[in-house]
Write an enzyme that holds these catalytic residues in place. Structure first.
Site, short mmCIF file in Angstrom:
data_model
loop_
_atom_site.label_atom_id
_atom_site.label_comp_id
_atom_site.label_asym_id
_atom_site.label_seq_id
_atom_site.Cartn_x
_atom_site.Cartn_y
_atom_site.Cartn_z
N LYS A 1 0.81 -1.22 0.00
CA LYS A 1 0.00 0.00 0.00
C LYS A 1 0.85 1.28 0.00
CE LYS A 1 -4.21 -1.85 2.09
NZ LYS A 1 -5.24 -1.70 3.12
N ASP B 1 -10.11 2.73 1.79
CA ASP B 1 -10.28 2.13 3.12
C ASP B 1 -10.95 3.11 4.08
OD1 ASP B 1 -9.20 -0.39 2.65
OD2 ASP B 1 -7.16 0.21 3.16
P1 NDP Z 1 0.05 -4.22 9.85
O1 NDP Z 1 0.92 -5.41 9.67
O2 NDP Z 1 0.46 -2.90 9.27
O3 NDP Z 1 -0.17 -3.99 11.44
C1 NDP Z 1 -0.44 -5.07 12.27
C2 NDP Z 1 -0.85 -4.56 13.67
O4 NDP Z 1 -1.21 -5.72 14.45
C3 NDP Z 1 0.24 -3.82 14.43
O5 NDP Z 1 -0.33 -2.82 15.23
C4 NDP Z 1 0.83 -4.94 15.31
O6 NDP Z 1 1.42 -4.48 16.51
C5 NDP Z 1 -0.42 -5.70 15.65
N1 NDP Z 1 -0.12 -7.09 16.05
C6 NDP Z 1 0.34 -8.09 15.26
N2 NDP Z 1 0.51 -9.21 16.00
C7 NDP Z 1 0.16 -8.90 17.28
C8 NDP Z 1 0.11 -9.63 18.51
N3 NDP Z 1 0.49 -10.92 18.57
N4 NDP Z 1 -0.31 -9.00 19.63
C9 NDP Z 1 -0.69 -7.69 19.59
N5 NDP Z 1 -0.67 -6.94 18.46
C10 NDP Z 1 -0.25 -7.54 17.31
O7 NDP Z 1 -1.39 -4.66 9.31
P2 NDP Z 1 -2.57 -3.71 8.79
O8 NDP Z 1 -2.67 -2.55 9.72
O9 NDP Z 1 -2.42 -3.42 7.35
O10 NDP Z 1 -3.85 -4.66 8.93
C11 NDP Z 1 -4.37 -5.06 10.19
C12 NDP Z 1 -5.58 -5.96 9.97
O11 NDP Z 1 -6.65 -5.19 9.45
C13 NDP Z 1 -5.30 -7.05 8.93
O12 NDP Z 1 -5.29 -8.28 9.61
C14 NDP Z 1 -6.42 -7.00 7.95
O13 NDP Z 1 -7.11 -8.24 7.90
C15 NDP Z 1 -7.39 -5.96 8.52
N6 NDP Z 1 -7.89 -5.10 7.46
C16 NDP Z 1 -9.20 -5.23 7.11
C17 NDP Z 1 -9.74 -4.45 6.12
C18 NDP Z 1 -11.17 -4.64 5.74
O14 NDP Z 1 -11.55 -4.18 4.65
N7 NDP Z 1 -11.99 -5.25 6.58
C19 NDP Z 1 -8.93 -3.43 5.41
C20 NDP Z 1 -7.56 -3.35 5.87
C21 NDP Z 1 -7.07 -4.17 6.86
P3 NDP Z 1 3.03 -4.17 16.60
O15 NDP Z 1 3.21 -2.79 16.03
O16 NDP Z 1 3.30 -4.23 18.06
O17 NDP Z 1 3.72 -5.24 15.81
#
Ligand code: NDP
Length: 282
Positions: free
Chosen positions: A68, A104
């Site tokens: 993205k 989004d």
């Molecule tokens: P990113 O990889 O950019 O961010 C992931 C986030 O999840 C970070 O804040 C990370 O925290 C956190 N995280 C990951 N693993 C853990 C854990 N074990 N415990 C706590 N926090 C955790 O992903 P995106 O922001 O792009 O996407 C997030 C979700 O949103 C995706 O899974 C996707 O399915 C969903 N999504 C849905 C959409 C829809 O249309 N419904 C559109 C876009 C996204 P840290 O910084 O600490 O690693």
């Protein structure tokens, strides 16, 4: 007979995506001769693959993790909202020029409304997660007039960075970073009317809950960006407690419907798309 119009979803991975089924249903319902293909493209070959597809006459793209942001330098223009959010999930190619958009943000607001969540206007909200999806959520909440947003993330530094960015971009809303730790409501969220789950937890069946929904203030609506057949674990846990909650399928539909309108210049056949999601997710 003319060739079908071509659209691609590029991500890594994309195998789980429901977008191809949703767009196939949309194209059939709208009577357009178009094809939508999901393609797994690793970051190292993204720029070359994107250029080749453009040369092949592809008219539109959706981008998902991790492309993205990577797509931005490859574009000829950016819609102001996409520029502000710093992420592009939809590209429209017209007259040889590729312009990036972010659907989004609108998709999230459409999803919230369709799920029956309260309006963010004047409200306190809690956002779990500080990744790319959280950026679009913050832009949407600020645009909708949220008073204060607590950003809770496992990595606190990332929450602080995101809050600093959001304060600069959206001065009308207060943004407060907080740690996301098991067993406690993030500090500052006691008045939250809306909790947006924007971590990637919930995609896999064995994932822990991002937050125990019993900790949320009474009446707080839990909106999970993640979606899963039968609802995500945290949404099911919230509903079992009698809390209002919904998963991210309506956002998925909303961002795709906004993309359809950009590409075809007409409203998307929402009901056909929703029906397809319901068929797959239950
Ligand atoms: P990113 O990889 O950019 O961010 C992931 C986030 O999840 C970070 O804040 C990370 O925290 C956190 N995280 C990951 N693993 C853990 C854990 N074990 N415990 C706590 N926090 C955790 O992903 P995106 O922001 O792009 O996407 C997030 C979700 O949103 C995706 O899974 C996707 O399915 C969903 N999504 C849905 C959409 C829809 O249309 N419904 C559109 C876009 C996204 P840290 O910084 O600490 O690693």
């Amino acid at each position: 007979m003319s060739a079908p119009r071509l659209f691609f979803l590029l991500g890594f991975p994309v195998g789980h995506s429901l977008s191809p089924a949703m767009f196939a249903a949309a194209f059939a319902a709208a009577g357009v001769d178009a094809r939508y293909t999901a393609l797994a493209v690793p970051p190292a070959s993204f720029a070359e693959r994107f250029a080749r597809l453009r040369e092949a006459g592809v008219e539109g793209f959706n981008l998902t993790l991790p492309h993205k942001q990577a797509v931005i330098p490859l574009l000829d223009g950016l819609d102001p909202l996409a520029a502000r959010v710093g992420a592009v999930n939809t590209v429209m190619v017209r007259g040889g020029k590729a312009v990036g958009h972010n659907t989004d943000v609108a998709g999230f607001l459409r999803g919230l409304a369709a799920a029956g969540a309260p309006s963010p206007a004047g409200a306190d909200a809690l956002v779990l997660g500080a990744g790319g999806a959280a950026r679009a959520v913050l832009a949407a909440l600020a645009g909708a007039g949220a008073a204060r947003v607590t950003i809770a993330n496992r990595g606190e530094g990332r929450a602080a960075e995101l809050a600093a960015w959001a304060r600069g971009e959206f001065p009308g809303t207060g943004f407060v970073p907080a740690p996301l730790a098991a067993g406690q409501l993030p500090a500052g969220a006691a008045e939250a009317r809306l909790c947006v789950q924007a971590t990637s937890l919930g995609l896999r069946a064995h994932d822990p809950l991002p937050l125990d929904p019993a900790l949320l203030p009474p009446g707080c609506f839990l909106y999970d960006l993640v979606y899963a057949p039968g609802g995500t674990a945290v949404v099911r846990a919230a509903l079992a407690l009698g809390r209002p909650a919904a998963d991210g399928r309506e956002m998925l539909l909303g961002q795709a419907a906004e993309g359809f309108t950009l590409w075809f210049g007409s409203p998307a056949p929402d009901e056909a798309m929703r029906g397809e999601l319901k068929r797959v997710l239950g």
